[in-house]
Design an enzyme around this catalytic site. Sequence first.
Site, PDB file in Angstrom:
ATOM      1  N   ALA A  63       0.874  -1.171   0.000  1.00 52.53           N
ATOM      2  CA  ALA A  63       0.000   0.000   0.000  1.00 52.53           C
ATOM      3  C   ALA A  63       0.912   1.222   0.000  1.00 52.53           C
ATOM      4  O   ALA A  63       2.077   1.137   0.409  1.00 52.53           O
ATOM      5  CB  ALA A  63      -0.869  -0.007   1.247  1.00 52.53           C
ATOM      6  N   GLY A 108       0.788  -5.036   0.758  1.00 50.48           N
ATOM      7  CA  GLY A 108      -0.369  -5.098  -0.143  1.00 50.48           C
ATOM      8  C   GLY A 108      -0.039  -5.726  -1.489  1.00 50.48           C
ATOM      9  O   GLY A 108      -0.934  -6.258  -2.157  1.00 50.48           O
ATOM     10  N   GLU A 111      -0.136  -9.340  -0.888  1.00 48.91           N
ATOM     11  CA  GLU A 111      -1.566  -9.648  -0.685  1.00 48.91           C
ATOM     12  C   GLU A 111      -2.311  -9.697  -2.021  1.00 48.91           C
ATOM     13  O   GLU A 111      -3.184 -10.537  -2.223  1.00 48.91           O
ATOM     14  CB  GLU A 111      -2.191  -8.603   0.249  1.00 48.91           C
ATOM     15  CG  GLU A 111      -1.627  -8.714   1.655  1.00 48.91           C
ATOM     16  CD  GLU A 111      -2.108  -7.596   2.573  1.00 48.91           C
ATOM     17  OE1 GLU A 111      -1.735  -6.436   2.340  1.00 48.91           O
ATOM     18  OE2 GLU A 111      -2.870  -7.889   3.497  1.00 48.91           O
ATOM     19  N   GLU A 131       4.761  -5.121   7.113  1.00 47.97           N
ATOM     20  CA  GLU A 131       3.966  -4.096   7.802  1.00 47.97           C
ATOM     21  C   GLU A 131       4.401  -3.883   9.252  1.00 47.97           C
ATOM     22  O   GLU A 131       4.331  -2.763   9.759  1.00 47.97           O
ATOM     23  CB  GLU A 131       2.471  -4.454   7.757  1.00 47.97           C
ATOM     24  CG  GLU A 131       1.824  -4.223   6.401  1.00 47.97           C
ATOM     25  CD  GLU A 131       1.912  -5.413   5.455  1.00 47.97           C
ATOM     26  OE1 GLU A 131       2.731  -6.321   5.694  1.00 47.97           O
ATOM     27  OE2 GLU A 131       1.159  -5.430   4.467  1.00 47.97           O
TER      28      GLU A 131
END
Length: 257
Positions: A63, A108, A111, A131
């Site tokens: 992200a 992300g 993911e 993260e």
Amino acid sequence: MKNLLVSFEPVCTITINRPQALNALNQETLSELKTVIKECGERADVKGIIITGAGEKAFVAGADIKELTLLSKEEAFTLAQQGLQIFKMIEDCPKPVIAAVNGFALGGGCELAMACHIRLASENAKFGLPEVSLGILPGYGGTQRLAQLVGRGKALELAMTGDMIGAQEAKEIGLVNHVTSTQAELLELVNKIMAKILKKGPLAIAGVIKSVNTGYAFANEGYKTESENFATLTTTKDFAEGTSAFIEKRTPNFKGE
Ligand code: CAA
């Protein structure tokens, strides 16, 4: 599309294209991804989807960290819910979706790759859920899908250490199916595997996807718990420290506050 390169027919290739941020997923990119995935589902001429990253360095480096620092707790929760919903759309797409991981697939990005039905990687790919190095946890389903793919113990190790692993190790633990030497070979192989799948009965393929996914119920508490923790953690001093450290390119000093 500002952040995606998209080519249709008969396979839709989506290339995440924000090289200045190692293809990090900002909210605009996520929303563009949702639009394209929806269109692919609706268009009869699109038979499958390939997702990859622009350039030779990154698939998706996570992200967008700089954007995350600007969110309130409520906005962070909403973002996590949106990310989960879009990745679920990918996972549930009745047409085959293959990730061609050509570099960093972190947070992300890992993911996103895990939401695809199959993952292939070039030798230079690196996977991880870093993260915790920012004082947060994966927010787009990573805690759930990593455990599904590699088992609970290895998933906990990767998510708690934030370690990056190379393509070969990712293959050994079941995170990727095949590794190629070069990016050109990666794109060749992904198209070859897609072509093989597309020769089979499309209804049968959709049935396989649906059946496998039904065995990994999305409606479990894990995804919800992940979103709630993600949102809460974005309000902590540790998150402020972790993200400042990333931007200032230094090691964070977490205090558990
Ligand atoms: N968000 C925003 N910008 C990012 C980014 C990210 N996730 N990853 C890299 N960038 C930017 C860097 O800030 C840098 O920009 P500047 O040139 O303006 O400084 C540029 O991309 C190049 O990155 P680096 O200079 O850091 O490149 P490097 O080769 O030294 O390191 C890297 C590469 C190891 C991938 C490093 O960039 C990195 O650790 N990136 C962050 C990875 C990460 O923590 N991802 C998780 C994000 S949080 C998340 O994803 C939450 C969720 O689950 C929803």
